[in-house]
Design a protein around this motif. Sequence first.
Motif, PDB file in Angstrom:
ATOM      1  N   ASP A  29      -0.207 -59.774  31.082  1.00  0.00           N
ATOM      2  CA  ASP A  29       1.093 -60.203  31.533  1.00  0.00           C
ATOM      3  C   ASP A  29       2.139 -59.462  30.766  1.00  0.00           C
ATOM      4  O   ASP A  29       2.472 -59.501  29.927  1.00  0.00           O
ATOM      5  N   CYS A  30       2.338 -58.428  31.771  1.00  0.00           N
ATOM      6  CA  CYS A  30       3.436 -57.268  31.427  1.00  0.00           C
ATOM      7  C   CYS A  30       4.725 -57.697  31.897  1.00  0.00           C
ATOM      8  O   CYS A  30       5.268 -56.984  32.733  1.00  0.00           O
ATOM      9  N   GLN A  58      -5.573 -53.612  33.408  1.00  0.00           N
ATOM     10  CA  GLN A  58      -5.673 -55.046  32.906  1.00  0.00           C
ATOM     11  C   GLN A  58      -4.528 -55.643  33.507  1.00  0.00           C
ATOM     12  O   GLN A  58      -4.444 -57.073  33.194  1.00  0.00           O
ATOM     13  N   VAL A  59      -3.492 -55.073  33.786  1.00  0.00           N
ATOM     14  CA  VAL A  59      -2.329 -55.703  34.307  1.00  0.00           C
ATOM     15  C   VAL A  59      -2.460 -56.619  35.513  1.00  0.00           C
ATOM     16  O   VAL A  59      -2.660 -56.134  36.484  1.00  0.00           O
ATOM     17  N   THR A  64      10.009 -56.083  36.641  1.00  0.00           N
ATOM     18  CA  THR A  64      11.060 -55.073  36.282  1.00  0.00           C
ATOM     19  C   THR A  64      11.520 -54.524  35.082  1.00  0.00           C
ATOM     20  O   THR A  64      11.394 -53.222  34.732  1.00  0.00           O
ATOM     21  N   ALA A  65      11.507 -55.467  34.250  1.00  0.00           N
ATOM     22  CA  ALA A  65      11.778 -55.179  32.671  1.00  0.00           C
ATOM     23  C   ALA A  65      10.574 -54.258  32.211  1.00  0.00           C
ATOM     24  O   ALA A  65      11.030 -53.283  31.396  1.00  0.00           O
ATOM     25  N   ALA A  66       9.414 -54.626  32.537  1.00  0.00           N
ATOM     26  CA  ALA A  66       8.267 -53.813  31.933  1.00  0.00           C
ATOM     27  C   ALA A  66       8.342 -52.500  32.464  1.00  0.00           C
ATOM     28  O   ALA A  66       8.115 -51.462  31.835  1.00  0.00           O
ATOM     29  N   ALA A  89      -4.568 -47.915  36.581  1.00  0.00           N
ATOM     30  CA  ALA A  89      -3.355 -48.737  36.819  1.00  0.00           C
ATOM     31  C   ALA A  89      -4.124 -49.642  37.840  1.00  0.00           C
ATOM     32  O   ALA A  89      -4.501 -49.361  38.993  1.00  0.00           O
ATOM     33  N   SER A  90      -3.603 -50.936  37.576  1.00  0.00           N
ATOM     34  CA  SER A  90      -4.258 -52.201  38.613  1.00  0.00           C
ATOM     35  C   SER A  90      -3.209 -52.164  39.527  1.00  0.00           C
ATOM     36  O   SER A  90      -2.223 -51.557  39.794  1.00  0.00           O
TER      37      SER A  90
END
Length: 114
Positions: A29-30, A58-59, A64-66, A89-90
């Motif tokens: 949970d990014c 695993q994302v 946007t913040a991440a 990269a998921s």
Amino acid sequence: MAGKRAAKQKDDGQEPAADGAAVVVLPADCRIAAQAALKAELLGTLKQGAIVVLDGSQVERADTAALQLLVLFRRELHARGGTLAWRGASEAINEAAGLLGLAQILELPAAGLA
């Protein structure tokens, strides 16, 4: 299981890489709620060395913040002469970066290669 995986990681949340690079595993949970911890971890890698490997495989959710945090981290790392690489990269992170036009800036691997 997340608990077992976390127990295998060093106390700072980073995994050592065979080539001496610092590896940062992005959380599933990014989103904005995880940004303080992720920011601290990324700042720690800036002090460690010139090569940083991000594992975004695993994302499951990214906002946007991440992605803004990752862009700023990449810029600072490059300003210090460092190198950013991706272990994976998921689909979620690729999709979010694509929608925001940040895939190239973040140097994300092609979606099919993640």
